[in-house]
Design a protein around this motif. Structure first.
Motif, PDB file in Angstrom:
ATOM      1  N   VAL A   1      35.225 -39.389 -38.672  1.00  0.00           N
ATOM      2  CA  VAL A   1      33.917 -38.834 -38.310  1.00  0.00           C
ATOM      3  C   VAL A   1      33.748 -37.553 -39.139  1.00  0.00           C
ATOM      4  CG1 VAL A   1      32.423 -37.986 -36.459  1.00  0.00           C
ATOM      5  CG2 VAL A   1      34.119 -39.760 -35.969  1.00  0.00           C
ATOM      6  N   PRO A   2      33.056 -37.648 -40.259  1.00  0.00           N
ATOM      7  CA  PRO A   2      32.865 -36.463 -41.114  1.00  0.00           C
ATOM      8  C   PRO A   2      32.185 -35.325 -40.353  1.00  0.00           C
ATOM      9  CG  PRO A   2      32.244 -38.458 -42.291  1.00  0.00           C
ATOM     10  CD  PRO A   2      32.455 -38.842 -40.847  1.00  0.00           C
ATOM     11  N   PRO A   3      32.491 -34.076 -40.735  1.00  0.00           N
ATOM     12  CA  PRO A   3      31.907 -32.928 -40.030  1.00  0.00           C
ATOM     13  C   PRO A   3      30.374 -32.965 -39.954  1.00  0.00           C
ATOM     14  CG  PRO A   3      33.665 -32.198 -41.479  1.00  0.00           C
ATOM     15  CD  PRO A   3      33.468 -33.662 -41.741  1.00  0.00           C
ATOM     16  N   GLN A   4      29.722 -33.463 -40.999  1.00  0.00           N
ATOM     17  CA  GLN A   4      28.256 -33.503 -40.979  1.00  0.00           C
ATOM     18  C   GLN A   4      27.742 -34.478 -39.920  1.00  0.00           C
ATOM     19  OE1 GLN A   4      26.146 -31.445 -42.870  1.00  0.00           O
ATOM     20  NE2 GLN A   4      24.691 -32.230 -41.344  1.00  0.00           N
ATOM     21  N   VAL A   5      28.443 -35.599 -39.754  1.00  0.00           N
ATOM     22  CA  VAL A   5      28.035 -36.572 -38.731  1.00  0.00           C
ATOM     23  C   VAL A   5      28.147 -35.955 -37.348  1.00  0.00           C
ATOM     24  CG1 VAL A   5      28.603 -38.795 -37.649  1.00  0.00           C
ATOM     25  CG2 VAL A   5      28.611 -38.576 -40.148  1.00  0.00           C
ATOM     26  N   MET A   6      29.261 -35.251 -37.091  1.00  0.00           N
ATOM     27  CA  MET A   6      29.428 -34.625 -35.780  1.00  0.00           C
ATOM     28  C   MET A   6      28.429 -33.485 -35.601  1.00  0.00           C
ATOM     29  SD  MET A   6      30.831 -34.876 -32.877  1.00  0.00           S
ATOM     30  CE  MET A   6      32.236 -35.955 -33.069  1.00  0.00           C
ATOM     31  N   TYR A   7      28.156 -32.743 -36.650  1.00  0.00           N
ATOM     32  CA  TYR A   7      27.171 -31.657 -36.573  1.00  0.00           C
ATOM     33  C   TYR A   7      25.787 -32.221 -36.232  1.00  0.00           C
ATOM     34  CZ  TYR A   7      24.436 -27.537 -37.806  1.00  0.00           C
ATOM     35  OH  TYR A   7      23.571 -26.467 -37.766  1.00  0.00           O
ATOM     36  N   ASP A   8      25.432 -33.335 -36.889  1.00  0.00           N
ATOM     37  CA  ASP A   8      24.146 -33.962 -36.598  1.00  0.00           C
ATOM     38  C   ASP A   8      24.091 -34.486 -35.163  1.00  0.00           C
ATOM     39  OD1 ASP A   8      23.392 -33.400 -39.194  1.00  0.00           O
ATOM     40  OD2 ASP A   8      23.740 -35.440 -39.931  1.00  0.00           O
ATOM     41  N   PHE A   9      25.223 -34.947 -34.667  1.00  0.00           N
ATOM     42  CA  PHE A   9      25.287 -35.441 -33.288  1.00  0.00           C
ATOM     43  C   PHE A   9      25.090 -34.271 -32.327  1.00  0.00           C
ATOM     44  CE2 PHE A   9      27.919 -36.198 -29.478  1.00  0.00           C
ATOM     45  CZ  PHE A   9      27.235 -37.275 -28.947  1.00  0.00           C
ATOM     46  N   ASN A  10      25.885 -33.217 -32.534  1.00  0.00           N
ATOM     47  CA  ASN A  10      25.767 -31.997 -31.729  1.00  0.00           C
ATOM     48  C   ASN A  10      26.537 -30.892 -32.457  1.00  0.00           C
ATOM     49  OD1 ASN A  10      26.274 -29.876 -29.781  1.00  0.00           O
ATOM     50  ND2 ASN A  10      25.749 -31.329 -28.159  1.00  0.00           N
ATOM     51  N   PRO A  11      25.853 -29.857 -32.916  1.00  0.00           N
ATOM     52  CA  PRO A  11      26.513 -28.818 -33.710  1.00  0.00           C
ATOM     53  C   PRO A  11      27.517 -27.972 -32.933  1.00  0.00           C
ATOM     54  CG  PRO A  11      24.226 -28.209 -33.268  1.00  0.00           C
ATOM     55  CD  PRO A  11      24.423 -29.610 -32.761  1.00  0.00           C
ATOM     56  N   ASN A  12      27.563 -28.158 -31.632  1.00  0.00           N
ATOM     57  CA  ASN A  12      28.451 -27.336 -30.803  1.00  0.00           C
ATOM     58  C   ASN A  12      29.817 -27.986 -30.558  1.00  0.00           C
ATOM     59  OD1 ASN A  12      28.754 -24.856 -29.512  1.00  0.00           O
ATOM     60  ND2 ASN A  12      28.141 -25.657 -27.521  1.00  0.00           N
ATOM     61  N   PHE A  13      30.125 -29.101 -31.249  1.00  0.00           N
ATOM     62  CA  PHE A  13      31.421 -29.765 -31.091  1.00  0.00           C
ATOM     63  C   PHE A  13      32.372 -29.358 -32.214  1.00  0.00           C
ATOM     64  CE2 PHE A  13      29.349 -32.614 -28.123  1.00  0.00           C
ATOM     65  CZ  PHE A  13      30.377 -32.985 -27.263  1.00  0.00           C
ATOM     66  N   SER A  14      33.624 -29.130 -31.848  1.00  0.00           N
ATOM     67  CA  SER A  14      34.666 -28.792 -32.826  1.00  0.00           C
ATOM     68  C   SER A  14      35.825 -29.756 -32.686  1.00  0.00           C
ATOM     69  CB  SER A  14      35.179 -27.365 -32.600  1.00  0.00           C
ATOM     70  OG  SER A  14      34.145 -26.436 -32.773  1.00  0.00           O
ATOM     71  N   LEU A  15      36.410 -30.129 -33.829  1.00  0.00           N
ATOM     72  CA  LEU A  15      37.579 -31.008 -33.834  1.00  0.00           C
ATOM     73  C   LEU A  15      38.801 -30.226 -33.373  1.00  0.00           C
ATOM     74  CD1 LEU A  15      38.967 -33.699 -34.644  1.00  0.00           C
ATOM     75  CD2 LEU A  15      39.164 -32.759 -36.965  1.00  0.00           C
ATOM     76  N   LEU A  16      39.539 -30.778 -32.400  1.00  0.00           N
ATOM     77  CA  LEU A  16      40.769 -30.127 -31.936  1.00  0.00           C
ATOM     78  C   LEU A  16      41.893 -30.400 -32.929  1.00  0.00           C
ATOM     79  CD1 LEU A  16      40.743 -30.892 -28.091  1.00  0.00           C
ATOM     80  CD2 LEU A  16      39.812 -28.909 -29.314  1.00  0.00           C
ATOM     81  N   ALA A  17      42.695 -29.377 -33.182  1.00  0.00           N
ATOM     82  CA  ALA A  17      43.790 -29.526 -34.141  1.00  0.00           C
ATOM     83  C   ALA A  17      44.854 -30.477 -33.625  1.00  0.00           C
ATOM     84  CB  ALA A  17      44.405 -28.163 -34.436  1.00  0.00           C
ATOM     85  N   SER A  18      45.079 -30.507 -32.327  1.00  0.00           N
ATOM     86  CA  SER A  18      46.044 -31.447 -31.744  1.00  0.00           C
ATOM     87  C   SER A  18      45.445 -32.035 -30.476  1.00  0.00           C
ATOM     88  CB  SER A  18      47.371 -30.758 -31.442  1.00  0.00           C
ATOM     89  OG  SER A  18      47.188 -29.765 -30.456  1.00  0.00           O
ATOM     90  N   PHE A  19      45.860 -33.253 -30.191  1.00  0.00           N
ATOM     91  CA  PHE A  19      45.303 -33.989 -29.052  1.00  0.00           C
ATOM     92  C   PHE A  19      46.364 -34.914 -28.505  1.00  0.00           C
ATOM     93  CE2 PHE A  19      42.597 -37.984 -28.170  1.00  0.00           C
ATOM     94  CZ  PHE A  19      42.492 -37.707 -26.818  1.00  0.00           C
ATOM     95  N   THR A  20      46.707 -34.731 -27.225  1.00  0.00           N
ATOM     96  CA  THR A  20      47.643 -35.624 -26.543  1.00  0.00           C
ATOM     97  C   THR A  20      46.856 -36.443 -25.534  1.00  0.00           C
ATOM     98  OG1 THR A  20      49.422 -34.010 -26.786  1.00  0.00           O
ATOM     99  CG2 THR A  20      49.756 -35.771 -25.177  1.00  0.00           C
ATOM    100  N   PRO A  21      46.612 -37.721 -25.833  1.00  0.00           N
ATOM    101  CA  PRO A  21      45.794 -38.547 -24.930  1.00  0.00           C
ATOM    102  C   PRO A  21      46.456 -38.739 -23.567  1.00  0.00           C
ATOM    103  CG  PRO A  21      46.145 -39.633 -27.063  1.00  0.00           C
ATOM    104  CD  PRO A  21      47.072 -38.463 -27.006  1.00  0.00           C
TER     105      PRO A  21
END
Length: 195
Positions: free
Chosen positions: A69-89
């Protein structure tokens, strides 16, 4: 020796005959025994052979989250979302299953509300994909607009989940922001374009 009268002798003989009849001149019947059960009468059911399921065979998927999910796609979806550096599901989640299958799992978090968008991708053999598709079909609605070979959407406990099968890939995208299929479409499209 005194002689007994014929009547006494007859009475004694009659008594002896009656006693013999009552006590043993007849052949006793054997006591009933229980016959061994025949195979068809067995009270223990014969276990039927169980259907064995082959363990899933997966192929590693090593694609960076910002490629899925490229940063521009997520920004267009909602500019207030940030990718977490680590994620434990969470255990038992689709993302955890993807990680266990050497796939990729990513999480973006809303900087204000803390709500998340989760994306996971794994690659499986055809039998495993069939099982996953059958399970998904049982509780989701088919969505033809996502692309891929098969796509589904459902909302459970306020979280929308899009599931797409494309070739050998199993893609799951979920968020409380997805309340109908179209809400997830830009994220799903980006993931499918990256595979």
């Amino acid at each position: 020796m005194p002689r007994r009268s014929p009547a006494v002798l007859l009475s004694a003989a009659t008594l002896l005959a009656v006693t013999m009849v009552l006590t043993g001149c007849t052949t006793p019947e054997p006591a009933p025994t229980s016959a061994p059960p025949s195979p068809s009468d067995s009270s223990t059911p014969t276990p039927e052979p169980s259907e064995t399921t082959a363990p899933p065979t997966s192929t590693p998927v090593d694609i960076a989250c910002d490629i899925l999910v490229p940063p521009q796609v997520m920004y267009d979806f909602n500019p207030n979302f940030s990718l977490l550096a680590s994620f434990t599901p969470a255990s038992g989640s689709a993302a955890a299953d993807a990680v266990a299958a050497e796939g990729t799992a990513c999480r973006w978090q809303n900087n204000t509300s803390g709500e998340v968008v989760d994306v996971s991708v794994a690659s499986f053999d055809a039998d495993t994909l069939d099982r996953l598709a059958t399970d998904t079909y049982g509780h989701s609605t088919m969505v033809p607009t996502y692309g891929g070979d098969e796509a589904y959407f459902e909302v459970a406990d306020g979280v929308g989940e899009a599931v797409v099968f494309d070739g050998s890939y199993w893609v799951v995208v979920s968020s409380s922001y997805f309340l109908e299929p179209g809400d997830a479409e830009p994220i799903v499209a980006a993931v499918l374009a990256a595979l």
